[in-house]
Scaffold this motif. Structure first.
Motif, mmCIF file in Angstrom:
data_model
loop_
_atom_site.group_PDB
_atom_site.id
_atom_site.type_symbol
_atom_site.label_atom_id
_atom_site.label_comp_id
_atom_site.label_asym_id
_atom_site.label_seq_id
_atom_site.Cartn_x
_atom_site.Cartn_y
_atom_site.Cartn_z
ATOM 1 N N ARG A 113 0.824 -1.218 0.000
ATOM 2 C CA ARG A 113 0.000 0.000 0.000
ATOM 3 C C ARG A 113 0.854 1.262 0.000
ATOM 4 O O ARG A 113 0.639 2.169 -0.812
ATOM 5 C CB ARG A 113 -0.943 -0.018 1.206
ATOM 6 C CG ARG A 113 -1.726 1.281 1.403
ATOM 7 C CD ARG A 113 -2.828 1.130 2.429
ATOM 8 N NE ARG A 113 -2.406 0.432 3.624
ATOM 9 C CZ ARG A 113 -1.716 0.979 4.634
ATOM 10 N NH1 ARG A 113 -1.352 2.254 4.564
ATOM 11 N NH2 ARG A 113 -1.398 0.266 5.693
ATOM 12 N N ARG B 12 2.892 1.475 -3.234
ATOM 13 C CA ARG B 12 2.121 1.344 -4.466
ATOM 14 C C ARG B 12 2.645 0.187 -5.328
ATOM 15 O O ARG B 12 3.084 0.378 -6.456
ATOM 16 C CB ARG B 12 2.147 2.656 -5.252
ATOM 17 C CG ARG B 12 1.208 2.722 -6.448
ATOM 18 C CD ARG B 12 1.226 4.082 -7.123
ATOM 19 N NE ARG B 12 0.630 4.027 -8.451
ATOM 20 C CZ ARG B 12 1.313 3.762 -9.574
ATOM 21 N NH1 ARG B 12 2.614 3.560 -9.521
ATOM 22 N NH2 ARG B 12 0.699 3.719 -10.740
ATOM 23 N N GLU C 185 -7.259 -4.287 3.947
ATOM 24 C CA GLU C 185 -6.117 -3.912 3.117
ATOM 25 C C GLU C 185 -6.366 -4.243 1.651
ATOM 26 O O GLU C 185 -6.054 -3.446 0.759
ATOM 27 C CB GLU C 185 -4.855 -4.631 3.603
ATOM 28 C CG GLU C 185 -4.334 -4.148 4.957
ATOM 29 C CD GLU C 185 -3.619 -2.817 4.873
ATOM 30 O OE1 GLU C 185 -3.270 -2.375 3.758
ATOM 31 O OE2 GLU C 185 -3.391 -2.201 5.934
ATOM 32 N N GLU D 218 -8.835 -1.782 0.244
ATOM 33 C CA GLU D 218 -8.245 -0.447 0.152
ATOM 34 C C GLU D 218 -7.264 -0.374 -1.024
ATOM 35 O O GLU D 218 -7.204 0.626 -1.746
ATOM 36 C CB GLU D 218 -7.539 -0.074 1.451
ATOM 37 C CG GLU D 218 -7.007 1.360 1.448
ATOM 38 C CD GLU D 218 -6.434 1.789 2.783
ATOM 39 O OE1 GLU D 218 -6.168 2.999 2.942
ATOM 40 O OE2 GLU D 218 -6.246 0.937 3.670
ATOM 41 N N LEU D 219 -6.476 -1.422 -1.208
ATOM 42 C CA LEU D 219 -5.570 -1.455 -2.356
ATOM 43 C C LEU D 219 -6.339 -1.306 -3.667
ATOM 44 O O LEU D 219 -5.947 -0.544 -4.558
ATOM 45 C CB LEU D 219 -4.778 -2.763 -2.357
ATOM 46 C CG LEU D 219 -3.664 -2.907 -1.318
ATOM 47 C CD1 LEU D 219 -3.203 -4.359 -1.223
ATOM 48 C CD2 LEU D 219 -2.494 -2.002 -1.657
#
Length: 532
Positions: free
Chosen positions: A131, A134, A164, A167-168
């Protein structure tokens, strides 16, 4: 830039003793790495192969671009605990179809790939690295779910995996699940929440509840294939995006997916054709002191790590216990902060603060090379403002927005760990050398402090001080702190991202810098209040 010169005598007695000590520690490290690679052991590896399946590291090798490196993370997770070294997970950063990705693979030879508290920490850390830097994520899934006897330590925090992954996806960082076997209960949500899901025929089993649970809950008799097989999910539920005929086909499809994501790095590209160091990195083993209490000149390390051994030192005559300056590693410009004689005085703290501000003004990543006993104590130093000056440095580290990469070379004690961007200060990646120590202070100092406190307590209460009991207690405390500050103990709890061979420092930093440049590199222009 000025070229660093070396004063190392490779034929000297100290060099040879240091090298012998480091080789012995590396032998211990390699022994533990072999245990991690062995997973569940020969018996369970053979059983896995007899089922016609690849081992997790074989899957990763086929997934990565040919002859490309793999920066493995947290290799010794769970060391010294009841769980297998490596924590039934292999994670790391590697290149797939020309794209740097975070790879997370279950090891089904260890309790069927079940997740324990350490494999949870390892998975979450890998997702965090993806995260903040990137990096696309590829999950190699084959797990029976949670290690049920430790569910009390798993159930609540494990929900963060789903957080996670989603969200990614929201950040447009691609996530891929290649499902080779069981993906049960909460694990079924991994392919469900990834952007792409590839399921292997007759092997993938993705369901919230397996046949036994379905029977207990509903009374229905169902078989694996009807509940969660690759064909069903490809033809009926739609969970599967790609149907793979075997494991190699799944890996091929995974590589094709990554080749089509149209991925571009946001950071600056490295300078072309960087010059290697002018001195042999193998010599680092003879430079590191065999006794962590004996300092060594970090310039000798830098001369064997940075491009062309070129280093533009900043404030070389001021605050000389901390070496700061500019260099490049594999073509990436960096600012470097390296402890020299261990203790951080007010001068070093102010020097570091200014240097960190400059790095943020120029959007330059920072490399912290730790070998510190902490900030100086004593009446004159307290009166001179060491607390305020240390606070300036920690303020600068906390609010710095450029990527930090941290390596604990020898010791990282007290608030010096914080000022030198320890784990609590969110370095993008952090590694340790195998002989490194991490603790609130050295074992002898900590035991001595407790002894002094005990003496003072006895005196204040007017009772005799038991010297024999104090000696036994001091020895026990020293042994405890020595064990708890050991590099293996520290990395087992994921207080760093792995232990590396010191000779590989340049390559590890180069791979780390390449990874962080997948994201934008922008420094902070405004900082908090600096206490003057």
């Amino acid at each position: 830039m000025a070229v660093l010169r070396t004063a190392v005598d490779v034929r000297g007695e100290t060099y040879r003793a240091n090298r012998a000590a480091q080789l012995a520690v590396l032998d211990q490290l390699n022994e533990q790495l072999e245990l991690a690679i062995a997973g569940g052991g020969e018996r369970y590896q053979r059983r896995h192969r007899d089922r016609g399946r690849l081992l997790v590291r074989e899957r990763i090798e086929l997934l990565l671009d040919r002859d490309s490196p793999f920066l493995e993370l947290s290799s010794l997770a769970a060391w010294g605990t009841e769980f297998t070294v490596g924590a039934s997970i292999v994670s790391g950063i590697g290149v797939v179809s020309g794209v740097e990705c975070v790879v997370i693979g279950h090891d089904p030879t260890v309790r069927g790939g079940a997740m324990n508290p350490y494999s949870l920490r390892k998975t979450l850390r890998a997702l965090e690295i993806a995260r903040v830097n990137r990096l696309p994520v590829i999950n190699l899934v084959e797990s029976g779910g949670a290690d049920l006897p430790t569910q009390a330590d798993l159930f609540v925090p494990a929900g963060r995996i789903f957080h996670e992954l989603t969200e990614l996806s929201a950040m447009a960082i691609p996530t891929v699940a290649l499902v080779f076997g069981n993906s049960t209960a909460g694990g079924a949500y991994v392919p469900g929440m990834c952007d792409y899901a590839v399921l292997v025929d007759t092997q993938a089993k993705v369901f919230l509840g397996g046949p036994p649970l379905v029977r207990m809950a509903t009374g229905e008799d169902a078989d694996d294939e009807a509940l969660g097989g690759a064909r069903m999910h490809s033809r009926v539920s739609g969970l599967s995006d790609h149907f793979a005929v075997d494991e190699c086909d799944a890996i091929r499809i995974g590589r094709e997916i990554i080749s089509r994501i149209n991925w571009r790095k946001l950071g600056r590209p490295p300078a072309p054709n960087p010059e290697p160091p002018r001195y042999d990195p193998d010599e680092i083993l003879g430079i590191i002191s065999s006794d962590v209490k004996v300092p060594f000149d970090p310039r000798e390390i830098l001369a064997r790590v940075v491009d062309g051994s070129e280093f533009d030192e900043y404030k070389s005559l001021y605050g000389s216990s901390l070496v700061t300056g500019w260099a490049s590693v594999h073509g990436h410009p960096v600012g470097i902060l390296a402890n020299h004689r261990g203790v951080l005085f007010s001068e070093e703290a102010k020097k570091a603060s200014e240097f960190i501000l400059l790095a943020n003004q120029t959007d330059t990543p920072l490399v912290f090379l730790q070998n510190t006993t902490g900030y100086m104590v004593g009446t004159s130093y307290e009166q001179g403002g060491i607390i305020k000056d240390g606070a300036k440095m920690i303020n600068a580290v906390t609010n710095s927005a450029v990527p930090h990469l941290t390596i604990n070379m020898a010791s990282s004690f007290g608030a010096g760990n914080y000022g030198m961007s320890g784990r609590a200060y969110d370095p993008r990646l952090m590694f340790s050398w195998p002989g490194a120590k991490l603790a609130v202070m050295g074992a002898a100092q900590l035991a001595g402090v407790l002894s002094i406190v005990g003496r003072a307590s006895a005196a204040s209460q007017g009772r005799p001080f038991d010297e024999e009991a104090d000696a036994k207690r001091t020895a026990a405390i020293e042994a405890q702190i020595e064990a708890e500050s050991h590099a293996f103990f520290v990395t087992a709890r994921l207080y760093d991202d792995g232990i590396i061979d010191p000779r590989d420092t340049r390559e590890v930093l180069g791979m780390s810098l390449s990874a962080v440049h997948s994201n934008t590199i922008t420094g902070r222009r405004g900082f908090g209040v600096f206490r003057m």
